[in-house]
Design a protein around this motif. Structure first.
Motif, mmCIF file in Angstrom:
data_model
loop_
_atom_site.group_PDB
_atom_site.id
_atom_site.type_symbol
_atom_site.label_atom_id
_atom_site.label_comp_id
_atom_site.label_asym_id
_atom_site.label_seq_id
_atom_site.Cartn_x
_atom_site.Cartn_y
_atom_site.Cartn_z
ATOM 1 N N LYS A 164 10.678 27.031 70.474
ATOM 2 C CA LYS A 164 10.877 28.508 70.615
ATOM 3 C C LYS A 164 12.812 28.809 70.741
ATOM 4 O O LYS A 164 12.709 27.629 70.547
ATOM 5 C CB LYS A 164 10.162 28.670 72.242
ATOM 6 N N LYS A 166 15.779 30.258 72.561
ATOM 7 C CA LYS A 166 16.310 30.607 74.144
ATOM 8 C C LYS A 166 17.677 32.173 72.825
ATOM 9 O O LYS A 166 18.461 31.477 72.387
ATOM 10 C CB LYS A 166 17.142 30.065 74.494
ATOM 11 N N ASP A 195 12.155 34.372 73.246
ATOM 12 C CA ASP A 195 12.425 34.483 74.173
ATOM 13 C C ASP A 195 14.152 34.478 74.940
ATOM 14 O O ASP A 195 14.963 33.777 74.848
ATOM 15 C CB ASP A 195 12.243 33.119 75.283
ATOM 16 N N ASN A 197 15.155 35.849 77.230
ATOM 17 C CA ASN A 197 14.697 36.266 79.170
ATOM 18 C C ASN A 197 14.832 37.998 78.988
ATOM 19 O O ASN A 197 15.994 37.682 80.361
ATOM 20 C CB ASN A 197 15.671 35.155 79.134
ATOM 21 N N GLU A 221 8.834 36.683 73.722
ATOM 22 C CA GLU A 221 8.903 36.308 75.055
ATOM 23 C C GLU A 221 9.476 37.346 76.334
ATOM 24 O O GLU A 221 10.648 36.530 75.578
ATOM 25 C CB GLU A 221 8.488 34.871 75.194
ATOM 26 N N ASP A 246 6.774 37.260 81.029
ATOM 27 C CA ASP A 246 7.659 36.245 81.654
ATOM 28 C C ASP A 246 7.761 36.190 83.154
ATOM 29 O O ASP A 246 7.485 36.176 83.784
ATOM 30 C CB ASP A 246 7.706 35.229 80.869
ATOM 31 N N GLU A 247 8.744 36.443 82.849
ATOM 32 C CA GLU A 247 9.467 37.055 83.891
ATOM 33 C C GLU A 247 9.149 38.095 85.053
ATOM 34 O O GLU A 247 8.615 38.529 86.099
ATOM 35 C CB GLU A 247 11.091 37.311 83.637
ATOM 36 N N LYS A 270 3.629 29.970 84.772
ATOM 37 C CA LYS A 270 3.955 29.245 85.314
ATOM 38 C C LYS A 270 3.304 28.891 86.728
ATOM 39 O O LYS A 270 3.761 29.806 87.761
ATOM 40 C CB LYS A 270 5.592 29.237 85.636
#
Ligand SMILES: [Mg+2]
Length: 375
Positions: A164, A166, A195, A197, A221, A246-247, A270
């Protein structure tokens, strides 16, 4: 049966092997809340609370410690630990939010119950589907060249096989270009997921979607801010690269909404963001009913929290994308007697009673935050 006798927390700061670049910050150590939940039968359950950082969802180790010490502990003393769902509902009724703190308590509760009954936590969650899970490593060296080299070395040495990246540090456009460069550099060896974020925008992501598809990107992601559910549905409808939530996915209600609005192709699970293992299993059930595969996400736990994740993820049948439980490998030290390890790209679900993890008290003392020692 016994009752809950006491909850005791400490903060640990543990160094990591190399600086890790998130979208907003670079970190060189990781902080944890270590919870010891003692039952009247003398058994002590261990829980670990940790978060990527306060930027992730507003909680930190300091807020978790405060919530557990001052608000949760007085509510739980004398409660019967076998009434897990009742204990969780007491917390839910009296404390809004603070999912990471609640997950830490639930973890210690399950560890204590597993030790009391002499069974691993996964048996308390309904039993295993698989006892080992493939692990994806996050490339976050800070440069594309560094990431490509790290990925190639890992594949060639038989360690991690998938990765992955970031993103989010640079402008979305530069980020997209950099991720494709890494994917191209690793093309003959492996594939990556990206990802950011939640730091990208709709137009940039849509514009680059064909290039991501051509580069063989496994998934995007949380490319968009967590509130932009319509945007996520739009990206998912393009049917180019799977969109992972995710978030934007914390509660079972979030899972239901994302499924109904077709705003996620993959759920990143998670245990901390969802308030514990039970909620995570519920979310995986919603995903299963909706035909959505899951990915076992990490909040970068030590072997304590990683064990809790493994008991949970190992019991989930639709974990088609494996996991990213590389926390024990990422930390320079681990406060347990036998740290969990990744072998040939897989991590094994512990099989001893409770979480199956024993604290190393010398290491715990070594990493206790100074201000806590002076109390
Ligand atoms: Mg993520």
């Amino acid at each position: 049966m016994s009752t809950i006798k006491s909850l005791f927390t400490e903060i640990l700061d543990i160094p990591i092997k190399r600086p890790h670049q998130f979208s907003t910050v670079q970190v060189s150590s990781k902080s944890f809340v270590l919870l010891r939940l003692e039952l009247s039968n003398g058994i002590i359950g261990i829980g670990e609370g940790t978060t990527p950082g306060i930027w992730w969802n507003g909680e930190s180790v300091e807020t978790m410690k405060l919530v557990i010490d001052h608000y949760a502990a007085p509510l739980l003393l004398e409660e019967d630990p076998t009434y897990v769902e009742k204990v969780l509902q007491i917390l839910e009724r009296h404390i809004r939010g603070n999912a990471f703190a609640k997950a830490t308590i639930e973890m210690a509760l399950f560890d204590a119950l597993g030790k009391t009954y002499g069974v691993p936590v996964h048996q308390l969650l309904g039993g295993l589907y698989q006892d080992k899970i493939p692990v994806r490593w996050a490339l976050a060296s800070g440069t594309p060249e560094g990431d490509i080299e790290e990925g190639k070395n890992s594949v060639l040495s038989g360690h991690y096989q998938k990765f992955k990246t970031k993103s989010g540090k640079e402008a979305p456009e530069d980020d997209a270009r950099r991720s494709i460069r890494i994917a191209d550099g690793l093309r003959s060896h492996s594939t990556i997921g990206i990802d950011p974020n939640g730091s990208w925008d709709r137009l940039t992501t849509m514009k680059w979607m064909d290039a991501f598809f051509d580069a063989g990107i496994d998934f995007l992601e949380q490319p968009l801010p967590p509130q932009d559910i319509d945007g996520a549905a739009l990206l998912s409808s393009m049917k180019k690269v799977p969109i992972m939530a995710d978030e934007s996915l914390a509660s079972p209600q979030d899972g239901l909404r994302l499924a109904k609005e077709k705003a996620a192709d993959i759920f990143s699970l998670k245990i901390h963001k969802s308030g514990g293992m039970k909620n995570t299993v519920k979310i995986a059930g919603i995903a299963e009913a909706a035909g959505i595969p899951c990915f076992g996400g990490t909040s970068l736990e030590s072997s304590i929290g990683t064990a809790a994740c493994l008991h949970t993820y190992g019991s989930i049948p639709n974990l088609d994308y494996g996991c990213e439980l590389f926390g024990p490998d990422w930390l320079a030290d681990d406060p347990v007697m036998e740290p969990l390890s990744i072998k040939e790209g897989f991590i094994q679900v512990p099989d001893r009673p409770g979480l199956g993890i024993e604290l190393d008290e010398e290491k715990v003392s070594k990493y206790i935050r100074k201000i806590e020692k002076e109390k």
